[in-house]
Motif scaffolding. Structure first.
Motif, PDB file in Angstrom:
ATOM      1  N   THR A 192       0.837  -1.191   0.000  1.00 44.35           N
ATOM      2  CA  THR A 192       0.000   0.000   0.000  1.00 44.35           C
ATOM      3  C   THR A 192       0.876   1.246   0.000  1.00 44.35           C
ATOM      4  N   VAL A 193       0.248   2.391  -0.253  1.00 38.95           N
ATOM      5  CA  VAL A 193       0.981   3.661  -0.192  1.00 38.95           C
ATOM      6  C   VAL A 193       1.565   3.859   1.197  1.00 38.95           C
ATOM      7  N   SER A 194       0.801   3.505   2.233  1.00 43.25           N
ATOM      8  CA  SER A 194       1.295   3.668   3.608  1.00 43.25           C
ATOM      9  C   SER A 194       2.522   2.814   3.858  1.00 43.25           C
ATOM     10  N   GLU A 195       2.513   1.574   3.386  1.00 42.27           N
ATOM     11  CA  GLU A 195       3.658   0.683   3.588  1.00 42.27           C
ATOM     12  C   GLU A 195       4.894   1.198   2.855  1.00 42.27           C
ATOM     13  N   ILE A 196       4.690   1.683   1.641  1.00 45.65           N
ATOM     14  CA  ILE A 196       5.819   2.210   0.870  1.00 45.65           C
ATOM     15  C   ILE A 196       6.383   3.450   1.543  1.00 45.65           C
TER      16      ILE A 196
ATOM     17  N   THR B 123       6.324   4.231   4.673  1.00 49.07           N
ATOM     18  CA  THR B 123       7.078   3.816   5.863  1.00 49.07           C
ATOM     19  C   THR B 123       8.461   3.290   5.475  1.00 49.07           C
ATOM     20  N   ALA B 124       8.512   2.502   4.401  1.00 49.36           N
ATOM     21  CA  ALA B 124       9.779   1.894   3.981  1.00 49.36           C
ATOM     22  C   ALA B 124      10.798   2.945   3.541  1.00 49.36           C
ATOM     23  N   VAL B 125      10.346   3.951   2.795  1.00 48.60           N
ATOM     24  CA  VAL B 125      11.280   4.941   2.241  1.00 48.60           C
ATOM     25  C   VAL B 125      11.368   6.206   3.097  1.00 48.60           C
ATOM     26  N   LYS B 126      10.581   6.223   4.204  1.00 47.12           N
ATOM     27  CA  LYS B 126      10.608   7.362   5.129  1.00 47.12           C
ATOM     28  C   LYS B 126      10.274   8.674   4.431  1.00 47.12           C
ATOM     29  N   ARG B 127       9.193   8.645   3.661  1.00 48.38           N
ATOM     30  CA  ARG B 127       8.702   9.839   2.993  1.00 48.38           C
ATOM     31  C   ARG B 127       7.215  10.013   3.293  1.00 48.38           C
ATOM     32  N   PRO B 128       6.668  11.217   3.195  1.00 45.96           N
ATOM     33  CA  PRO B 128       5.246  11.447   3.476  1.00 45.96           C
ATOM     34  C   PRO B 128       4.349  10.640   2.533  1.00 45.96           C
ATOM     35  N   LYS B 129       3.193  10.237   3.053  1.00 44.71           N
ATOM     36  CA  LYS B 129       2.248   9.472   2.236  1.00 44.71           C
ATOM     37  C   LYS B 129       1.825  10.260   1.001  1.00 44.71           C
TER      38      LYS B 129
END
Length: 206
Positions: free
Chosen positions: A45-49, A51-57
């Motif tokens: 999901t966008v949220s998971e991505i 979190t992984a790349v440490k960027r805003p949703k």
């Protein structure tokens, strides 16, 4: 993910040729290539991505939408969470490529991004820590032999892509094959072979 689970966990094509300038621009952004790389492992999901790349949703949502519009990502499944359908995105193919000399409506597409430039940036820390494994070789060979060799490399790349994800370390794997435009070569041999020499692996007739 267990070692027996498929990678990624959704169906996708093996290859897709990028045929528009929009697609080439979409895949040329470093953050978007990172998103595509993450989705080699599984749909997310966008949220998971984010979190992984440490960027805003909001930032990730923008880049995901660019990739979706360009046909590089698609929604592979949804999940109902608190009355909202959560979308899981996956790649449309394992590999994207730009055909050499590709033209659309008489206009030559911009070149694909240089994988080696990205690999050089990514590998700098590993090089400094003495953990970089790499080789560089040169060989004068016919074009057809180069094509045959690259086919074998392509199979290794596909094997690497399909490896089950596990462990705590992410490894980069960079390969390339390119013509050298200005590299020295020896002239053709104009002297006889040394006495008693013969090609290795060829049995002498009795």
């Amino acid at each position: 993910m267990s070692s027996n689970d498929p990678t990624p966990d959704y169906d996708l094509d093996d290859t897709i040729e990028l045929t528009t300038a929009e697609q080439v621009r979409a895949i040329g952004d470093p953050l978007r290539t990172t998103i595509l790389s993450l989705l080699h492992e599984r749909a997310a999901t966008v949220s998971e991505i984010a979190t992984a790349v440490k960027r805003p949703k909001s930032t990730i949502a923008h880049h995901v939408n660019v990739l979706v519009r360009s046909g590089l990502l698609r929604v592979v499944r949804t999940r109902r969470v608190r009355a909202i359908d959560e979308r899981y995105y996956g790649r449309t193919a394992r590999m994207f490529y730009v055909g050499l000399g590709r033209q659309v409506d008489g206009v030559t597409l911009p070149p694909d991004f240089n994988d080696f430039e990205m690999a050089a940036r990514e590998s700098a820390a590993a090089y400094g820590a003495g953990q970089l494994r790499g080789f560089l070789r040169h060989a004068r060979i016919p074009e057809e032999r180069a094509a045959e060799f690259w086919q074998r490399i392509d199979e290794v790349v596909e094997e690497f892509d399909r490896l089950p994800r596990s462990g705590d370390e992410v490894y980069g794997f960079a390969v390339g094959l390119y013509p050298m435009l200005d590299y020295p070569t020896l002239p053709e041999r104009d002297e006889p072979s040394p006495p008693g020499s013969r090609r290795r692996g060829v049995r002498k007739q009795q």
